[in-house]
Design an enzyme around this catalytic site. Structure first.
Site, PDB file in Angstrom:
ATOM      1  N   SER A 142     -64.597  82.891 -21.149  1.00 29.07           N
ATOM      2  CA  SER A 142     -64.989  81.536 -21.941  1.00 29.07           C
ATOM      3  C   SER A 142     -65.961  80.878 -20.854  1.00 29.07           C
ATOM      4  CB  SER A 142     -63.727  80.860 -22.352  1.00 29.07           C
ATOM      5  OG  SER A 142     -63.829  79.819 -22.980  1.00 29.07           O
ATOM      6  N   TYR A 155     -55.323  77.500 -20.223  1.00 31.03           N
ATOM      7  CA  TYR A 155     -56.213  78.527 -21.049  1.00 31.03           C
ATOM      8  C   TYR A 155     -57.674  78.515 -20.089  1.00 31.03           C
ATOM      9  CZ  TYR A 155     -59.791  80.372 -24.053  1.00 31.03           C
ATOM     10  OH  TYR A 155     -60.637  81.091 -24.714  1.00 31.03           O
TER      11      TYR A 155
HETATM   12  N1  LIG Z   1     -63.284  81.352 -30.563  1.00 28.91           N
HETATM   13  C1  LIG Z   1     -63.643  81.047 -29.249  1.00 28.91           C
HETATM   14  O1  LIG Z   1     -64.283  79.824 -29.382  1.00 28.91           O
HETATM   15  C2  LIG Z   1     -63.895  81.445 -28.098  1.00 28.91           C
HETATM   16  C3  LIG Z   1     -62.764  82.660 -27.711  1.00 28.91           C
HETATM   17  N2  LIG Z   1     -62.664  83.217 -26.751  1.00 28.91           N
HETATM   18  C4  LIG Z   1     -61.693  84.532 -26.407  1.00 28.91           C
HETATM   19  O2  LIG Z   1     -62.197  85.302 -27.292  1.00 28.91           O
HETATM   20  C5  LIG Z   1     -61.481  86.432 -27.365  1.00 28.91           C
HETATM   21  C6  LIG Z   1     -61.132  86.497 -28.836  1.00 28.91           C
HETATM   22  O3  LIG Z   1     -60.638  85.569 -29.660  1.00 28.91           O
HETATM   23  P1  LIG Z   1     -61.327  85.192 -30.987  1.00 28.91           P
HETATM   24  O4  LIG Z   1     -61.826  86.281 -31.646  1.00 28.91           O
HETATM   25  O5  LIG Z   1     -62.048  83.943 -30.788  1.00 28.91           O
HETATM   26  O6  LIG Z   1     -59.787  84.598 -31.613  1.00 28.91           O
HETATM   27  P2  LIG Z   1     -58.983  85.322 -32.874  1.00 28.91           P
HETATM   28  O7  LIG Z   1     -57.763  84.612 -33.002  1.00 28.91           O
HETATM   29  O8  LIG Z   1     -60.033  85.524 -34.197  1.00 28.91           O
HETATM   30  O9  LIG Z   1     -58.666  86.760 -32.180  1.00 28.91           O
HETATM   31  C7  LIG Z   1     -57.704  87.071 -31.209  1.00 28.91           C
HETATM   32  C8  LIG Z   1     -57.477  88.339 -31.033  1.00 28.91           C
HETATM   33  O10 LIG Z   1     -56.506  88.857 -29.982  1.00 28.91           O
HETATM   34  C9  LIG Z   1     -55.441  89.513 -30.629  1.00 28.91           C
HETATM   35  N3  LIG Z   1     -54.215  89.234 -29.936  1.00 28.91           N
HETATM   36  C10 LIG Z   1     -53.737  88.047 -29.479  1.00 28.91           C
HETATM   37  N4  LIG Z   1     -52.511  88.096 -28.658  1.00 28.91           N
HETATM   38  C11 LIG Z   1     -52.535  89.426 -28.447  1.00 28.91           C
HETATM   39  C12 LIG Z   1     -51.476  90.216 -27.999  1.00 28.91           C
HETATM   40  N5  LIG Z   1     -50.504  89.538 -27.506  1.00 28.91           N
HETATM   41  N6  LIG Z   1     -51.723  91.338 -28.038  1.00 28.91           N
HETATM   42  C13 LIG Z   1     -52.588  92.294 -28.622  1.00 28.91           C
HETATM   43  N7  LIG Z   1     -53.587  91.510 -29.270  1.00 28.91           N
HETATM   44  C14 LIG Z   1     -53.404  90.202 -29.339  1.00 28.91           C
HETATM   45  C15 LIG Z   1     -55.400  88.912 -32.033  1.00 28.91           C
HETATM   46  O11 LIG Z   1     -54.789  90.175 -32.876  1.00 28.91           O
HETATM   47  P3  LIG Z   1     -53.301  90.320 -33.256  1.00 28.91           P
HETATM   48  O12 LIG Z   1     -52.830  88.642 -33.654  1.00 28.91           O
HETATM   49  O13 LIG Z   1     -53.218  90.943 -34.486  1.00 28.91           O
HETATM   50  O14 LIG Z   1     -52.302  90.740 -32.223  1.00 28.91           O
HETATM   51  C16 LIG Z   1     -56.900  88.924 -32.362  1.00 28.91           C
HETATM   52  O15 LIG Z   1     -57.358  90.174 -32.796  1.00 28.91           O
HETATM   53  C17 LIG Z   1     -59.914  85.865 -26.727  1.00 28.91           C
HETATM   54  O16 LIG Z   1     -59.757  86.407 -25.421  1.00 28.91           O
HETATM   55  C18 LIG Z   1     -60.509  84.333 -26.524  1.00 28.91           C
HETATM   56  O17 LIG Z   1     -59.726  83.570 -25.802  1.00 28.91           O
HETATM   57  C19 LIG Z   1     -63.597  82.921 -25.831  1.00 28.91           C
HETATM   58  C20 LIG Z   1     -64.503  82.110 -25.709  1.00 28.91           C
HETATM   59  C21 LIG Z   1     -64.748  81.212 -27.052  1.00 28.91           C
HETATM   60  O1  LIG Z   2     -62.697  79.698 -25.238  1.00 32.72           O
HETATM   61  C1  LIG Z   2     -62.700  79.055 -26.428  1.00 32.72           C
HETATM   62  C2  LIG Z   2     -63.597  77.868 -26.190  1.00 32.72           C
HETATM   63  S1  LIG Z   2     -63.060  76.169 -25.712  1.00 32.72           S
HETATM   64  O2  LIG Z   2     -62.218  76.325 -26.768  1.00 32.72           O
HETATM   65  O3  LIG Z   2     -62.504  76.469 -24.439  1.00 32.72           O
HETATM   66  O4  LIG Z   2     -64.229  75.340 -25.871  1.00 32.72           O
END
Ligand SMILES: NC(=O)C1=CN([C@@H]2O[C@H](COP(=O)(O)OP(=O)(O)OC[C@H]3O[C@@H](n4cnc5c(N)ncnc54)[C@H](OP(=O)(O)O)[C@@H]3O)[C@@H](O)[C@H]2O)C=CC1
Ligand SMILES: O=CCS(=O)(=O)O
Length: 256
Positions: A142, A155
């Site tokens: 991120s 985080y």
């Molecule tokens: N959205 C944003 O602004 C940003 C997000 N990120 C990162 O991107 C990645 C994807 O997030 P994003 O798509 O945005 O968010 P979402 O919440 O849409 O997706 C998160 C995914 O992670 C899975 N997940 C969470 N906890 C677990 C677990 N314990 N075991 C297995 N799967 C898990 C969820 O599946 P389920 O609940 O079905 O297990 C879901 O599929 C994350 O690592 C997040 O930190 C990075 C930068 C920016």
């Molecule tokens: O990783 C997610 C983006 S932010 O919420 O940290 O800006």
């Protein structure tokens, strides 16, 4: 459908970036191993894609080391030779100051974003090394890994781990042909904020309303790019922000 398509293993494939990555790799004819905790979501993605490519779904909590080993040990033959691992599963919990944070939330973030990613990576390393040249590990960190902000605390630190772990992995994988890339997105419109704010739809709407954030498909395209580069190339870190997002500069307390 190709006779023996390459295999991508995607964690967190039930939503956001992971689900978009499933669609992007399927578009290119890849076989998919899709994991997440929500079986009904996995089944829905499988139903959408299994007509195009082979899809294996596995309900998996990446924090559970034994479950990770079991899922990988039990991969059907057509899905064993994982060529690309997308370590995407992750979350943030809470956005308040550290001194108001819930320690259980902090542990969940660490157990998911760090321990979960390490569980899957270490278990799949022998497979990825066996595939060798052209194999890739794509870790989703991120912008929070580098750029501090109020409420980022554990985080952002967990994502800084992902960044450094990606670099360190490259040192040990030198000579194996396995690539490692850290993809660092900024503000992206997924379920991320709903999760972070414990289901507060107004927080989601407020954050993403009236601006043009990154969309899941945008990140999936970068993941696919990094994973399918010519095999002699490695993108170490790819940071991507929406044009509407930038830095606010340093703050100074004038309240005494
Ligand atoms: N959205 C944003 O602004 C940003 C997000 N990120 C990162 O991107 C990645 C994807 O997030 P994003 O798509 O945005 O968010 P979402 O919440 O849409 O997706 C998160 C995914 O992670 C899975 N997940 C969470 N906890 C677990 C677990 N314990 N075991 C297995 N799967 C898990 C969820 O599946 P389920 O609940 O079905 O297990 C879901 O599929 C994350 O690592 C997040 O930190 C990075 C930068 C920016
Ligand atoms: O990783 C997610 C983006 S932010 O919420 O940290 O800006």
């Amino acid at each position: 459908m190709s006779h023996n398509p390459p295999v991508a293993f995607i964690t967190g494939a039930t939503s956001g970036f992971g689900r978009a990555c499933a669609h992007r790799f399927a578009e290119a004819g890849w076989a998919l191993v899709l994991s997440g905790r929500r079986q009904e979501r996995l089944d829905a993605v499988k139903q959408q894609l299994e007509g195009k490519v082979p899809v294996h779904v596995a309900t998996l909590d990446v924090r559970d080391r034994e479950a990770v080993a079991r899922v990988i040990d039990e991969l059907p033959a057509a899905f064993e030779a994982v060529k690309v691992l997308v370590n995407n599963a992750g979350l943030a919990l809470g956005a308040g100051p550290a001194q108001e944070a819930n320690l259980d939330d902090w542990k969940t973030v660490i157990d998911t974003n760090i321990t979960g990613l390490v569980n899957v990576t270490r278990t799949l390393l022998p497979t990825l090394i066996g595939v060798g040249r052209g194999a890739a590990i794509i870790n989703i960190s991120s912008t929070a890994a580098l750029w501090p902000y109020p409420g980022s605390h554990v985080y952002g630190a967990s994502k800084a781990f992902v960044n450094q772990f990606s670099y360190n992995l490259r040192c040990d994988l030198r000579g194996t042909g396995v690539r490692v890339t850290d993809i660092a997105p900024g503000m992206s419109e997924t379920e991320f904020t709903l999760v972070r704010m414990k289901g507060d739809q107004s927080a989601h709407d407020k954050l993403y309303g009236g601006v043009e954030p990154i969309q899941p498909e945008d990140v999936a395209e970068q993941v696919f790019l990094a994973a399918t580069l010519p095999p002699h190339l490695n993108i170490n870190r790819l940071e991507i922000m929406p044009v509407c997002q930038s830095w606010g500069g340093l703050s100074v307390n004038r309240d005494g």
